[in-house]
Design a protein around this motif. Structure first.
Motif, PDB file in Angstrom:
ATOM      1  N   ILE A 279      28.619  23.635 -39.166  1.00 55.48           N
ATOM      2  CA  ILE A 279      29.295  23.271 -40.415  1.00 55.48           C
ATOM      3  C   ILE A 279      30.788  23.520 -40.303  1.00 55.48           C
ATOM      4  O   ILE A 279      31.608  22.673 -40.688  1.00 55.48           O
ATOM      5  CB  ILE A 279      28.689  24.073 -41.589  1.00 55.48           C
ATOM      6  CG1 ILE A 279      27.267  23.623 -41.869  1.00 55.48           C
ATOM      7  CG2 ILE A 279      29.555  23.939 -42.837  1.00 55.48           C
ATOM      8  CD1 ILE A 279      26.529  24.491 -42.870  1.00 55.48           C
ATOM      9  N   ALA A 280      31.161  24.676 -39.764  1.00 54.86           N
ATOM     10  CA  ALA A 280      32.584  24.987 -39.606  1.00 54.86           C
ATOM     11  C   ALA A 280      33.263  23.966 -38.691  1.00 54.86           C
ATOM     12  O   ALA A 280      34.377  23.503 -38.973  1.00 54.86           O
ATOM     13  CB  ALA A 280      32.750  26.398 -39.055  1.00 54.86           C
TER      14      ALA A 280
ATOM     15  N   SER B 181      31.442  29.157 -43.817  1.00 54.84           N
ATOM     16  CA  SER B 181      30.152  29.074 -43.123  1.00 54.84           C
ATOM     17  C   SER B 181      29.489  30.447 -43.020  1.00 54.84           C
ATOM     18  O   SER B 181      28.268  30.565 -43.177  1.00 54.84           O
ATOM     19  CB  SER B 181      30.343  28.452 -41.738  1.00 54.84           C
ATOM     20  OG  SER B 181      31.053  29.317 -40.871  1.00 54.84           O
TER      21      SER B 181
ATOM     22  N   TYR C 251      25.442  26.992 -38.913  1.00 49.02           N
ATOM     23  CA  TYR C 251      26.633  27.460 -39.622  1.00 49.02           C
ATOM     24  C   TYR C 251      27.915  27.252 -38.814  1.00 49.02           C
ATOM     25  O   TYR C 251      28.908  26.749 -39.366  1.00 49.02           O
ATOM     26  CB  TYR C 251      26.424  28.905 -40.065  1.00 49.02           C
ATOM     27  CG  TYR C 251      25.270  28.985 -41.042  1.00 49.02           C
ATOM     28  CD1 TYR C 251      25.437  28.604 -42.361  1.00 49.02           C
ATOM     29  CD2 TYR C 251      23.996  29.371 -40.629  1.00 49.02           C
ATOM     30  CE1 TYR C 251      24.378  28.625 -43.255  1.00 49.02           C
ATOM     31  CE2 TYR C 251      22.934  29.392 -41.509  1.00 49.02           C
ATOM     32  CZ  TYR C 251      23.120  29.018 -42.827  1.00 49.02           C
ATOM     33  OH  TYR C 251      22.067  29.020 -43.713  1.00 49.02           O
TER      34      TYR C 251
END
Length: 509
Positions: A99-100, A127, A96
């Motif tokens: 992803i950010a 995220s 996560y």
């Protein structure tokens, strides 16, 4: 920088120290700012993703170290696996932050500017929201919770309006402002300082809801029962301790609250006799109800069984029972958001052949309940229930069709070590702020507490102590903006940040 991934790993570990019990927020802001700079400096998308993932591995390994303690209380897997478990979980959760980081890197320019920080904050919000529901969700310790560890925790009051995940984005904005200030860019630093001042003034001028003179009392009990003393042979001792700590009836109605995981005997009627063994459900309930007066009620954690047509146990629910002074069960709530590896084993067809099992006694998976429900209790009105782990899921703790006046959060954190319980308490405080509702917690041995609708801890029984809190039921606030809109506020704030960033970019060309 020669070792950017290793640096990102260390920075993630430092940011994890912003949470309880360390509350090292003063180190978290610069560490987060340095990681953002590291992501921006990545020469390729692959490198940015790698630096985001390494940050997440360091962050979640430290933050979730309490999981190791849970392996001490099961005998189906080697306890030494507990030392690898936080790291193994972090390998997934690190996706996560990755992803950010990837989203932020995609919109970077040659220099770090205010627009890029806004994009990064929006990406972080997205995220964290994804982490809260993908694969049933793991919403433990979003960055917004760390605001409660600051000496000036008024920033947490923003959760009334924007909720936890957007509040995490504000944490990223503050770190980004620190990064911009170091580069002599003043617009965002001035804006976040102004926001902080506004929140401090808001906190100073905030008027708490008035307490009704006829408010009933809540008595929440912590018997100080460690996880390794909760076997069936200890039930009489545990019940006697709960009864002793619950006090006696008085002139004012009392709602007596007992924790999850302490009452091990089955208290519902009409089960096959072999289920009860040497105990009687009526006798157990009568002993429990002995603490109640005619206008009192008792809410306690327990287990409910369901049977198949042959009379065999088919499944069970982790439940909360409501008893009156006549030892009658008036209401029951069944926990909906179950704990993976605790109350059920995900993908058993894959994991059992690998030797993996649940971390709590028993081989039977629990059945989830229907979701947040408000119980109408005679003399006390609308009471919500969230059992243990359920309280960490922002926006999913109340029945939207019928708003309660209080949330009861029975929990069993005796297997969470020393780091898990204070983190749990902080998350409950933020739920109280978001929803504008008091939350009363009862645990076997850690941080039993009464929390006001403003997130203030009005009473607390510390870790490894027996005791009870007896206070008037705290008043609720009118529904907050977040209580009305829910996690749509995370999307709204993220979109506003993106819109602001795009407007800045277009103005500058």
């Amino acid at each position: 920088m020669r070792f950017p991934a290793l640096t990102a790993l260390v920075l993630g570990a430092i940011v994890a120290c912003a949470f309880a019990p360390l509350d090292a927020w003063w180190a978290a802001f610069p560490a987060l700012a340095l990681w953002m700079a590291l992501v921006h400096a990545a020469p390729t998308m692959r490198q940015a993703l790698w630096r985001g993932w390494a940050f997440g591995v360091g962050h979640f390994t430290i933050n979730d170290n309490w999981i190791q303690h849970a392996f001490t209380f099961q005998d189906q897997m080697p306890p030494v696996l507990g030392y690898a478990a936080p790291f193994a979980l972090a390998l997934y959760l690190a996706v996560y932050p990755m992803i950010a980081a990837g989203l932020a890197w995609r919109v970077r320019r040659a220099r770090i500017d205010t627009a890029w920080v806004l994009f990064f904050a929006a990406a972080w919000i997205a995220s964290e929201w994804l982490r809260s529901w993908v694969f049933t969700g793991y919403a433990w310790d979003p960055l917004g919770v760390a605001w409660l560890g600051l000496p000036l925790d008024d920033m947490a009051l923003l959760a009334r309006d924007i909720g936890t995940y957007a509040l995490s984005g504000v944490f990223v904005l503050f770190a980004g402002a620190l990064l911009l200030a170091a580069r002599r860019r003043r617009a965002l630093p001035v804006a976040v300082v102004a926001l902080l001042l506004v929140q401090v003034v808001r906190g100073a001028l905030d008027v708490p809801p008035s307490q009704a003179t006829t408010a009933p009392r809540v008595v929440t009990v912590q018997p100080d029962v460690p996880q390794d003393q909760r076997g069936e042979s200890d039930q009489a001792m545990m019940l006697a301790r709960l009864v002793r700590l619950s006090g006696r009836p008085g002139a004012v109605p009392r709602l007596v609250l007992w924790p999850e995981g302490v009452i091990r005997d089955f208290i519902e009627d009409d089960y096959p006799l072999w289920v009860y063994g040497d105990t009687s459900p009526w006798a157990t309930r009568a002993r429990m109800a002995s603490v109640l007066g005619p206008r009192d009620l008792l809410m306690t954690g327990g287990t409910a069984l369901q049977f198949d047509r042959r009379g065999d146990v088919a499944t069970a629910t982790n439940s909360v029972f409501v008893l009156d002074h006549r030892a009658r069960i008036l209401r029951r709530y069944d926990k909906a958001h179950l704990v993976p590896y605790g109350e059920y084993l995900p993908m058993p067809w894959l994991l059992r052949p690998l030797g993996l099992s649940r971390l709590v006694p028993g081989d039977m998976d629990f059945l989830p309940g229907p979701g947040p429900r408000t119980l109408n209790l005679p003399g006390f009105g609308a009471i919500g229930v969230q059992v243990c782990y359920e309280i960490i899921f922002s926006g999913h703790v109340t029945d939207r069709a019928r708003r309660p006046r209080m949330i009861f959060n029975p929990s069993n954190e005796a297997w969470f070590g020393t780091w898990g319980p204070p983190q749990f308490l902080r998350q409950a405080q933020l739920r109280a702020i978001e929803e504008g509702l008091p939350i009363v917690r009862a645990t076997p041995n850690s941080n039993t507490s009464v929390i006001s609708a403003d997130g203030e801890v009005l009473g607390n029984v510390p870790h490894h102590r027996a005791g009870a809190i007896d206070l008037p039921l705290p008043p609720a606030r009118p529904p907050t903006l977040f209580a009305r809109v829910g996690n749509a506020m995370a999307a709204i704030v993220a979109l506003l940040l993106c819109a602001g960033a795009i407007a800045m970019r277009r103005r500058r060309g």
